[in-house]
Write a protein that holds these residues in place. Structure first.
Motif, PDB file in Angstrom:
ATOM      1  N   VAL A  93       0.658  -1.146   0.026  1.00 33.74           N
ATOM      2  CA  VAL A  93       0.036   0.015  -0.047  1.00 33.74           C
ATOM      3  C   VAL A  93       0.971   1.398  -0.153  1.00 33.74           C
ATOM      4  N   THR A  94       2.439   0.734   0.345  1.00 34.80           N
ATOM      5  CA  THR A  94       2.956   2.354   0.832  1.00 34.80           C
ATOM      6  C   THR A  94       3.035   2.606  -1.293  1.00 34.80           C
ATOM      7  N   ALA A  95       3.433   1.786  -2.096  1.00 36.78           N
ATOM      8  CA  ALA A  95       3.630   2.375  -3.465  1.00 36.78           C
ATOM      9  C   ALA A  95       2.848   3.154  -4.315  1.00 36.78           C
ATOM     10  N   LEU A  96       0.873   2.250  -3.493  1.00 36.27           N
ATOM     11  CA  LEU A  96      -0.439   2.514  -4.195  1.00 36.27           C
ATOM     12  C   LEU A  96      -0.058   3.964  -3.457  1.00 36.27           C
ATOM     13  N   GLN A 113      -4.478  20.765   0.127  1.00 33.27           N
ATOM     14  CA  GLN A 113      -6.323  19.804  -0.694  1.00 33.27           C
ATOM     15  C   GLN A 113      -5.087  18.192  -1.045  1.00 33.27           C
ATOM     16  N   ASN A 114      -4.249  18.177  -1.545  1.00 32.18           N
ATOM     17  CA  ASN A 114      -4.121  17.297  -2.295  1.00 32.18           C
ATOM     18  C   ASN A 114      -3.836  16.109  -1.515  1.00 32.18           C
ATOM     19  N   TYR A 115      -3.311  15.836   0.491  1.00 29.15           N
ATOM     20  CA  TYR A 115      -3.472  15.010   1.078  1.00 29.15           C
ATOM     21  C   TYR A 115      -4.638  14.848   0.972  1.00 29.15           C
ATOM     22  N   GLN A 119      -6.248  11.967   1.877  1.00 33.03           N
ATOM     23  CA  GLN A 119      -7.059  10.725   2.423  1.00 33.03           C
ATOM     24  C   GLN A 119      -8.252  10.488   2.601  1.00 33.03           C
ATOM     25  N   LEU A 120      -9.133  11.339   2.123  1.00 30.31           N
ATOM     26  CA  LEU A 120     -10.256  10.869   1.664  1.00 30.31           C
ATOM     27  C   LEU A 120     -10.476   9.210   0.598  1.00 30.31           C
ATOM     28  N   ASN A 159       1.865   8.481   4.852  1.00 31.38           N
ATOM     29  CA  ASN A 159       1.173   9.403   5.198  1.00 31.38           C
ATOM     30  C   ASN A 159       0.562   9.462   6.632  1.00 31.38           C
ATOM     31  N   GLU A 160       0.898   9.218   7.655  1.00 23.51           N
ATOM     32  CA  GLU A 160       0.208   9.669   9.062  1.00 23.51           C
ATOM     33  C   GLU A 160      -1.384   9.698   8.966  1.00 23.51           C
ATOM     34  N   LYS A 161      -1.517  10.684   8.633  1.00 27.06           N
ATOM     35  CA  LYS A 161      -3.921  11.131   7.929  1.00 27.06           C
ATOM     36  C   LYS A 161      -4.042  10.006   7.793  1.00 27.06           C
TER      37      LYS A 161
END
Length: 217
Positions: A93-96, A113-115, A119-120, A159-161
């Motif tokens: 999932v890191t690569a995804l 906004q990208n992050y 996350q969404l 990314n943590e979130k």
């Protein structure tokens, strides 16, 4: 929303998320899951599955990268709807995450906004998998924050979130590592690393016992 009367909540298959260094056997763990299985490989590390007739594989191709979100959604929908599989794996999932972020970056110049979009998307993916009726297994690489940070030294390389949004749906999150030649999985959140186990009360297990408890019950 779905309503279930008291005592009528149906059981759902478990979801497992395992992260660790390369070579610790994350991909090969999928062999231990029961039934016919489907693996989505985002880093092409499928050699360990050669000869296993219980596992079908979708391998990432370069042409898939710009449309990864749509491609993965379509393939998951078809696979789940086919009724052919009992378990699905998202391998690396890191690569995804990095591919999806690259696609989002291309559509917006606002980094925050990208992050938020990243996350969404992962929260929606986790929700979809939670409701798919199949056992789900996902893997990720780890990051090492160094020996000086004894509490929370290891974490999934995400990314943590985004990690929190995705794994909130999972029953088990653990770190796989090798000690004295034996593969172990840490499930104890009190160690400070990313970990949880809502399936049973185990805190540290041998890697080949990941689903043993579920089979015994």
């Amino acid at each position: 929303m779905k309503f279930y009367a008291s005592g009528k909540i149906p059981p759902t298959p478990h979801m497992y998320f395992i992260y660790g260094d390369g070579g610790t056997g994350k991909t090969s763990l999928f062999k231990d899951f029961e039934g016919k299985k489907l693996l989505f490989s985002f880093d092409l590390s499928t050699n360990v599955l050669i000869g296993d007739e219980s596992i079908d594989v979708f391998k990432l191709e370069e042409r898939d990268m710009p449309i990864m979100q749509q491609e993965l959604g379509d393939l998951l929908s078809r696979a789940i709807g086919s009724g052919r599989y009992q378990a699905i794996c998202l391998d690396n999932v890191t690569a995804l995450q990095n591919m999806v972020l690259e696609n989002i970056d291309g559509a917006s110049k606002d980094n925050r906004q990208n992050y938020q979009k990243l996350q969404l998307w992962f929260r929606q993916l986790g929700t979809y998998l939670r409701d798919c009726g199949l056992t789900v297994y996902a893997t990720a690489h780890q990051i090492d924050n160094g020996p000086d940070k004894m509490q929370g030294r290891f974490a999934a390389d995400m990314n943590e979130k985004t990690f929190n949004a995705f794994t909130s749906m999972f029953d088990l999150v653990g770190r796989i590592y090798v000690k004295d030649g034996e593969r172990l999985i840490d499930l104890d959140p009190e160690q400070g690393n990313h970990a949880k186990n809502r399936i049973d009360d185990r805190k540290l297990i041998k890697a080949n016992e990941l689903i043993k408890k579920e089979e015994d019950q």
